[in-house]
Design an enzyme around this catalytic site. Structure first.
Site, short mmCIF file in Angstrom:
data_model
loop_
_atom_site.label_atom_id
_atom_site.label_comp_id
_atom_site.label_asym_id
_atom_site.label_seq_id
_atom_site.Cartn_x
_atom_site.Cartn_y
_atom_site.Cartn_z
N ASP A 1 64.27 37.90 74.26
CA ASP A 1 63.08 37.47 75.00
C ASP A 1 62.17 38.66 75.30
OD1 ASP A 1 61.58 35.49 76.78
OD2 ASP A 1 62.16 37.02 78.24
N GLU B 1 65.76 33.56 70.11
CA GLU B 1 65.70 34.78 70.92
C GLU B 1 66.98 35.58 70.79
OE1 GLU B 1 62.56 33.83 74.48
OE2 GLU B 1 64.64 33.25 74.81
#
EC number: 3.1.26.3
Length: 247
Positions: A66, A138
């Protein structure tokens, strides 16, 4: 007397599930090699981990990915839009790295077929859930960062998200996809669509799923923390499908 077959769990179950799929296509789509142990971890959803002896799952890698994704996209937008104010490029980034944006990328590389899921998630079509697809994307970026460093991970981000980044604009980030779909259908003299929405989970953490139908045909499906967002995503998927048919 036959003995009941013992269920494989723990690291043996993990290895068995991982080895059941050929990951060469996934790595080719990513354009980078990932060590086996890191790739296994990146693809292990918590549902599989919990059902097989509390194995490590991909949430820590997701946390790293992220951060890498956010920085890579933010820096590229900063370069592409030198005259745009912070508020605009911030909205662009939020749209690109949203759950829906990440899930789109995951579908482009067919990520769902590689995710290790528990039986419960498999029964509820976990491989197609936006949230699981986004989180695993992610996690893969986090694994690439851990093995190859930021520059390689950044390049993977810019390759995967090239189209979304280059076509980002502050206008349209909060586009009303239901209205856009309605206008597109009117232009084609098609009947209006219908939405069916369901929800699952505890009251404090509901997940809504909306399906949009044109007659008896499913045109789009979306998830969200409320009915409005789920229907907006379903409408967006339906609009894109209509555009693909016209192309």
């Amino acid at each position: 007397m036959s003995r009941k077959k013992t269920r494989v769990t723990g690291v043996d179950a993990l290895a068995e599930a991982f080895d059941a799929v050929n990951h060469a296509d996934l790595l080719e789509r990513l354009g980078v090699d990932i060590d086996r142990d890191l790739l296994v971890l990146a693809l292990t959803h918590r549902s599989f981990a919990n059902e097989n002896g509390m194995l490590p799952n991909n949430e820590r890698l997701e946390f790293l990915g992220d951060a890498v994704l956010g920085l890579a996209v933010a820096n590229r937008l900063y370069e592409l839009y030198p005259s745009s104010p912070e508020s605009d490029i911030s909205k662009m980034r939020a749209s690109i790295v949203s759950r829906y944006g990440l899930a789109d990328i995951a579908r482009e590389i067919n990520l769902g077929e590689f995710i290790l899921l528990g039986k419960g998630e498999l029964l509820t079509e976990g491989r197609s859930k936006d949230s699981i697809l986004a989180d695993t994307t992610e996690a893969l970026l986090g694994a690439i960062f851990r093995q190859h460093g930021y520059e390689v991970a950044r390049d993977v981000v810019l390759t995967l998200f090239h189209h979304k980044i280059n076509h980002a604009s502050a206008k349209g980030i909060h586009q009303d996809w239901k209205t856009t779909l309605q206008e597109e259908l009117a232009q084609r003299k098609k009947p209006m669509v219908e939405y069916q929405t369901t929800s699952v989970g505890p009251d404090h953490d509901l997940l809504f799923t909306a399906v949009v139908y044109l007659g008896d045909v499913e045109m789009g499906r979306g998830e969200g923390p409320n009915k409005k967002l789920a229907e907006q995503e379903a409408a967006r998927q339906a609009f894109l499908k209509l555009r693909e048919k016209r192309a």
